[in-house]
Scaffold this active site. Structure first.
Site, mmCIF file in Angstrom:
data_model
loop_
_atom_site.group_PDB
_atom_site.id
_atom_site.type_symbol
_atom_site.label_atom_id
_atom_site.label_comp_id
_atom_site.label_asym_id
_atom_site.label_seq_id
_atom_site.Cartn_x
_atom_site.Cartn_y
_atom_site.Cartn_z
ATOM 1 N N ARG A 1 -29.472 -13.535 1.294
ATOM 2 C CA ARG A 1 -28.403 -12.849 0.677
ATOM 3 C C ARG A 1 -28.192 -13.403 -1.082
ATOM 4 O O ARG A 1 -27.924 -12.666 -1.973
ATOM 5 C CB ARG A 1 -27.396 -13.122 1.286
ATOM 6 C CG ARG A 1 -27.160 -12.397 2.667
ATOM 7 C CD ARG A 1 -26.026 -12.902 3.812
ATOM 8 N NE ARG A 1 -26.322 -13.955 4.033
ATOM 9 C CZ ARG A 1 -25.394 -14.745 4.551
ATOM 10 N NH1 ARG A 1 -24.009 -13.967 4.824
ATOM 11 N NH2 ARG A 1 -25.519 -15.983 4.912
ATOM 12 N N ASN B 1 -25.441 -10.102 6.217
ATOM 13 C CA ASN B 1 -26.365 -9.984 7.519
ATOM 14 C C ASN B 1 -25.831 -9.326 8.655
ATOM 15 O O ASN B 1 -24.520 -9.403 8.521
ATOM 16 C CB ASN B 1 -26.374 -11.606 7.824
ATOM 17 C CG ASN B 1 -27.340 -12.438 7.139
ATOM 18 O OD1 ASN B 1 -28.040 -11.944 6.297
ATOM 19 N ND2 ASN B 1 -27.289 -13.886 7.363
#
Length: 93
Positions: free
Chosen positions: A21, A39
């Protein structure tokens, strides 16, 4: 004027627990992209990227390439309508 596009994507592979990320966010910031990354419970990572077509493609190229820790095995994408007024790229939890 340059056309702005938005793409939704779902990445699968070694993409959780490896800084993916933050990697996506760094690539987005470097390419003046807005949107988000998050996520998912099924070990995938979803995201929406918005910017010029060349900038969005540059970020997806970096995502596909990965790095020592990140390995994207599948990247499914869909076109989305641009979101006006969005100002940054965020990591969602």
């Amino acid at each position: 004027m340059t056309d702005i596009i938005r793409r939704y994507a779902c990445a699968a592979g070694r993409v959780q627990g490896v800084g993916f990320r933050m990697f996506v966010r760094q690539q987005a910031v470097m390419n003046d992209i807005t949107g988000w990354v998050m996520n998912m419970p099924d070990d995938t990572v979803t995201m929406e990227l918005q910017g010029t077509a060349s900038a969005v493609e540059a970020v997806f190229a970096a995502i596909r390439a990965g790095n020592y820790f990140i390995r994207v095995e599948r990247l499914d994408m869909e076109e989305r309508s641009p979101v006006f007024g969005e100002r940054d790229f965020s990591i969602r939890y």
